[in-house]
Design a protein around this motif. Structure first.
Motif, PDB file in Angstrom:
ATOM      1  N   LEU A  22       0.653  -1.333  -0.179  1.00  0.00           N
ATOM      2  CA  LEU A  22       0.184   0.461   0.509  1.00  0.00           C
ATOM      3  C   LEU A  22       1.086   1.026   0.077  1.00  0.00           C
ATOM      4  CD1 LEU A  22      -2.902  -0.834   2.751  1.00  0.00           C
ATOM      5  CD2 LEU A  22      -3.610  -0.588   0.478  1.00  0.00           C
ATOM      6  N   PHE A  23       1.691   1.345   0.638  1.00  0.00           N
ATOM      7  CA  PHE A  23       2.983   2.703   0.608  1.00  0.00           C
ATOM      8  C   PHE A  23       3.024   2.827  -0.761  1.00  0.00           C
ATOM      9  CE2 PHE A  23       7.113   3.973   1.460  1.00  0.00           C
ATOM     10  CZ  PHE A  23       6.769   4.817   1.888  1.00  0.00           C
ATOM     11  N   LEU A  24       4.069   1.342  -1.536  1.00  0.00           N
ATOM     12  CA  LEU A  24       4.534   1.558  -2.954  1.00  0.00           C
ATOM     13  C   LEU A  24       3.261   1.839  -3.778  1.00  0.00           C
ATOM     14  CD1 LEU A  24       7.095  -0.955  -2.895  1.00  0.00           C
ATOM     15  CD2 LEU A  24       7.267   1.224  -1.773  1.00  0.00           C
ATOM     16  N   LEU A  25       2.059   1.498  -3.715  1.00  0.00           N
ATOM     17  CA  LEU A  25       1.300   1.529  -4.876  1.00  0.00           C
ATOM     18  C   LEU A  25       1.168   2.772  -5.259  1.00  0.00           C
ATOM     19  CD1 LEU A  25      -0.863  -0.212  -6.530  1.00  0.00           C
ATOM     20  CD2 LEU A  25      -2.258   0.452  -4.885  1.00  0.00           C
ATOM     21  N   PRO A  26       1.139   3.866  -4.092  1.00  0.00           N
ATOM     22  CA  PRO A  26       1.558   5.417  -4.819  1.00  0.00           C
ATOM     23  C   PRO A  26       2.024   5.524  -5.706  1.00  0.00           C
ATOM     24  CG  PRO A  26       0.306   5.351  -2.422  1.00  0.00           C
ATOM     25  CD  PRO A  26       1.101   4.116  -3.208  1.00  0.00           C
ATOM     26  N   VAL A  27       3.623   5.400  -5.349  1.00  0.00           N
ATOM     27  CA  VAL A  27       4.055   6.042  -5.570  1.00  0.00           C
ATOM     28  C   VAL A  27       4.800   5.082  -7.242  1.00  0.00           C
ATOM     29  CG1 VAL A  27       6.573   5.392  -5.797  1.00  0.00           C
ATOM     30  CG2 VAL A  27       5.988   6.427  -3.676  1.00  0.00           C
ATOM     31  N   THR A  28       4.038   3.866  -7.353  1.00  0.00           N
ATOM     32  CA  THR A  28       4.169   3.324  -8.444  1.00  0.00           C
ATOM     33  C   THR A  28       3.188   3.953  -9.506  1.00  0.00           C
ATOM     34  OG1 THR A  28       2.626   1.452  -8.492  1.00  0.00           O
ATOM     35  CG2 THR A  28       4.992   1.116  -7.835  1.00  0.00           C
ATOM     36  N   LEU A  29       2.001   4.408  -9.454  1.00  0.00           N
ATOM     37  CA  LEU A  29       1.383   4.790  -9.603  1.00  0.00           C
ATOM     38  C   LEU A  29       1.307   6.919  -9.868  1.00  0.00           C
ATOM     39  CD1 LEU A  29      -1.700   2.729  -8.740  1.00  0.00           C
ATOM     40  CD2 LEU A  29      -0.367   2.529 -10.943  1.00  0.00           C
ATOM     41  N   SER A  30       1.829   7.194  -9.980  1.00  0.00           N
ATOM     42  CA  SER A  30       2.016   8.880  -9.130  1.00  0.00           C
ATOM     43  C   SER A  30       2.501   9.295 -10.416  1.00  0.00           C
ATOM     44  CB  SER A  30       2.780   9.004  -7.821  1.00  0.00           C
ATOM     45  OG  SER A  30       4.057   8.608  -7.573  1.00  0.00           O
ATOM     46  N   LEU A  31       3.639  10.113 -10.733  1.00  0.00           N
ATOM     47  CA  LEU A  31       4.624  11.349 -11.371  1.00  0.00           C
ATOM     48  C   LEU A  31       5.055  10.001 -12.408  1.00  0.00           C
ATOM     49  CD1 LEU A  31       5.670  14.175 -11.626  1.00  0.00           C
ATOM     50  CD2 LEU A  31       7.463  13.433 -10.657  1.00  0.00           C
ATOM     51  N   GLU A  32       4.527  10.508 -13.695  1.00  0.00           N
ATOM     52  CA  GLU A  32       5.718  10.171 -14.641  1.00  0.00           C
ATOM     53  C   GLU A  32       6.007  11.058 -15.280  1.00  0.00           C
ATOM     54  OE1 GLU A  32       6.479   7.181 -15.544  1.00  0.00           O
ATOM     55  OE2 GLU A  32       4.981   5.549 -13.737  1.00  0.00           O
ATOM     56  N   VAL A  33       7.171  10.957 -16.358  1.00  0.00           N
ATOM     57  CA  VAL A  33       7.518  11.889 -17.255  1.00  0.00           C
ATOM     58  C   VAL A  33       7.813  10.247 -18.659  1.00  0.00           C
ATOM     59  CG1 VAL A  33       9.518  13.031 -17.833  1.00  0.00           C
ATOM     60  CG2 VAL A  33       8.708  13.207 -15.881  1.00  0.00           C
ATOM     61  N   SER A  34       7.960  11.440 -20.018  1.00  0.00           N
ATOM     62  CA  SER A  34       7.742  10.725 -21.047  1.00  0.00           C
ATOM     63  C   SER A  34       8.531  11.643 -22.216  1.00  0.00           C
ATOM     64  CB  SER A  34       6.695  10.060 -21.591  1.00  0.00           C
ATOM     65  OG  SER A  34       6.226   9.907 -23.290  1.00  0.00           O
ATOM     66  N   VAL A  35       9.046  11.475 -23.030  1.00  0.00           N
ATOM     67  CA  VAL A  35       9.546  12.105 -24.510  1.00  0.00           C
ATOM     68  C   VAL A  35       9.114  11.833 -25.547  1.00  0.00           C
ATOM     69  CG1 VAL A  35      11.698  12.824 -22.890  1.00  0.00           C
ATOM     70  CG2 VAL A  35      12.136  10.847 -23.993  1.00  0.00           C
ATOM     71  N   GLY A  36       8.230  10.594 -25.315  1.00  0.00           N
ATOM     72  CA  GLY A  36       7.525   9.890 -26.507  1.00  0.00           C
ATOM     73  C   GLY A  36       8.356   8.548 -26.928  1.00  0.00           C
ATOM     74  N   LYS A  37       7.781   8.306 -27.830  1.00  0.00           N
ATOM     75  CA  LYS A  37       8.049   6.996 -28.375  1.00  0.00           C
ATOM     76  C   LYS A  37       9.457   6.639 -28.840  1.00  0.00           C
ATOM     77  CE  LYS A  37       3.363   4.942 -28.913  1.00  0.00           C
ATOM     78  NZ  LYS A  37       2.683   4.046 -29.973  1.00  0.00           N
ATOM     79  N   ALA A  38      10.097   8.103 -29.702  1.00  0.00           N
ATOM     80  CA  ALA A  38      10.858   7.298 -30.514  1.00  0.00           C
ATOM     81  C   ALA A  38      12.153   7.987 -29.400  1.00  0.00           C
ATOM     82  CB  ALA A  38      11.087   9.084 -31.984  1.00  0.00           C
ATOM     83  N   THR A  39      12.994   7.624 -28.782  1.00  0.00           N
ATOM     84  CA  THR A  39      14.361   8.021 -28.234  1.00  0.00           C
ATOM     85  C   THR A  39      15.425   7.993 -28.759  1.00  0.00           C
ATOM     86  OG1 THR A  39      14.468   5.571 -27.616  1.00  0.00           O
ATOM     87  CG2 THR A  39      12.887   6.928 -26.218  1.00  0.00           C
ATOM     88  N   ASN A  40      15.359   8.092 -29.909  1.00  0.00           N
ATOM     89  CA  ASN A  40      16.601   8.857 -31.214  1.00  0.00           C
ATOM     90  C   ASN A  40      16.205   9.185 -32.416  1.00  0.00           C
ATOM     91  OD1 ASN A  40      19.065   7.353 -29.665  1.00  0.00           O
ATOM     92  ND2 ASN A  40      17.601   5.722 -29.965  1.00  0.00           N
ATOM     93  N   ILE A  41      16.547  10.374 -32.209  1.00  0.00           N
ATOM     94  CA  ILE A  41      16.137  11.402 -33.052  1.00  0.00           C
ATOM     95  C   ILE A  41      17.237  11.672 -34.069  1.00  0.00           C
ATOM     96  CG2 ILE A  41      14.178  12.085 -32.103  1.00  0.00           C
ATOM     97  CD1 ILE A  41      14.865  14.616 -30.912  1.00  0.00           C
ATOM     98  N   TYR A  42      16.965  12.811 -35.036  1.00  0.00           N
ATOM     99  CA  TYR A  42      18.242  13.222 -35.911  1.00  0.00           C
ATOM    100  C   TYR A  42      17.628  14.265 -36.591  1.00  0.00           C
ATOM    101  CZ  TYR A  42      20.789   8.574 -35.773  1.00  0.00           C
ATOM    102  OH  TYR A  42      20.380   7.389 -35.500  1.00  0.00           O
ATOM    103  N   ALA A  43      18.493  15.403 -36.824  1.00  0.00           N
ATOM    104  CA  ALA A  43      18.016  16.766 -37.297  1.00  0.00           C
ATOM    105  C   ALA A  43      19.039  17.055 -38.260  1.00  0.00           C
ATOM    106  CB  ALA A  43      17.727  17.531 -36.290  1.00  0.00           C
ATOM    107  N   VAL A  44      19.356  18.137 -39.281  1.00  0.00           N
ATOM    108  CA  VAL A  44      20.064  18.434 -40.183  1.00  0.00           C
ATOM    109  C   VAL A  44      20.782  19.485 -39.558  1.00  0.00           C
ATOM    110  CG1 VAL A  44      20.429  19.024 -42.381  1.00  0.00           C
ATOM    111  CG2 VAL A  44      19.021  17.639 -41.699  1.00  0.00           C
ATOM    112  N   ASN A  45      21.841  19.710 -40.053  1.00  0.00           N
ATOM    113  CA  ASN A  45      22.363  20.759 -39.518  1.00  0.00           C
ATOM    114  C   ASN A  45      21.746  22.377 -39.653  1.00  0.00           C
ATOM    115  OD1 ASN A  45      25.039  22.616 -37.983  1.00  0.00           O
ATOM    116  ND2 ASN A  45      26.033  21.904 -40.036  1.00  0.00           N
TER     117      ASN A  45
END
Length: 270
Positions: A22-45
């Motif tokens: 019960l103590f760990l459940l709020p931790v696992t269901l609380s704050l979440e951060v996401s940068v999207g599905k693509a964790t490797n991106i390419y861009a032109v200079n």
């Protein structure tokens, strides 16, 4: 054999496990951060790139703190830092290390977006970009997500030739199977119609044969003339026979033929 003390420890052990869950459940269901599905991106200079970051919290947030950091093999720095007072206010930037960076996210209407745009890209911008979030409402619980940026001269065009060939082959096979099924159905239909026509012809010819042969069950059974009719004709033919002599032999032959055709009797039987 377990004693009374061991039996007493078991419920306590289960109770402790339940309380820990019960103590760990709020931790696992609380704050979440996401940068999207693509964790490797390419861009032109020389172009610009959007570095996405969103967060979520089941318990809401107050005075939320966020920052973006850059990390490469030989450098580490904080790019931008800021706070969000509550769910009804937009992020406020408190520190920005590079003027090329712009905060484009919004936290209103539950968007919880703290994405940034990096303009005028250089090859030295290649590296890891990490989005950090800390929520004081959840006992300063922290979470982060990382995205890797690779700055290149030009984006390589993906050769889809193999993919197109595979799709063409699969499509051709599927089309061929559909064509075979259609041809099969057409052949079955033609054979069925041919059998029905043959059956109709056999029934029709059988009826005609019965009619011609005078068999029972035919369409029109012919009945032989009755004895009364033959006797009547016999009297008339007898009278005509007596009125003629040997000089009228052809007429007599016609008379005999006509009577025999109708009653199958010889002149001596009239």
């Amino acid at each position: 054999m377990p004693g009374a003390g061991d039996r007493g420890k078991a419920p306590a052990r289960w109770l402790g496990t339940g309380l820990l869950g019960l103590f760990l459940l709020p931790v696992t269901l609380s704050l979440e951060v996401s940068v999207g599905k693509a964790t490797n991106i390419y861009a032109v200079n020389g172009t610009e790139i959007l570095l996405p970051c969103t967060f979520s919290s089941c318990f809401g947030f107050e005075d939320l703190h966020f920052r973006w950091t850059y990390n490469s093999s030989d450098a580490f720095k904080i790019l931008i830092e800021g706070t969000v007072k509550n769910e009804k206010s937009d992020p406020k930037v408190t520190l920005k290390d590079d003027d090329r960076i712009t905060l484009v996210g919004s936290t209103k209407e539950k968007m919880n977006n703290i994405s940034i745009v990096l303009r005028d890209l250089e090859f030295s911008d290649t590296g890891k970009y990490t989005c950090h979030v800390k929520n004081p409402k959840e006992n300063n619980l922290q979470h982060h997500a990382t995205i890797f940026l690779q700055v290149v001269d030009r984006l390589e065009e993906v050769d889809n030739t193999v993919t197109l060939i595979i799709l063409a082959v699969v499509g051709g096979v599927i089309g061929l199977l559909i064509l075979i099924l259609l041809i099969k159905k057409l052949i079955v239909f033609i054979l069925k119609k041919t059998r029905e026509k043959k059956k109709e012809c056999l029934v029709s010819s059988s009826g005609n044969d019965n009619t011609e042969n005078g068999l029972p069950g035919s369409k029109a059974e012919e009945k032989p003339p009755s004895k009364v009719t033959c006797h009547g004709l016999g009297f008339r033919f007898s009278w005509l026979w007596e009125q003629t002599d040997q000089s009228h032999q052809p007429f007599r032959e016609l008379l005999i033929a006509a009577f025999m055709q109708n009653c199958f009797l010889l002149p001596s039987q009239w």
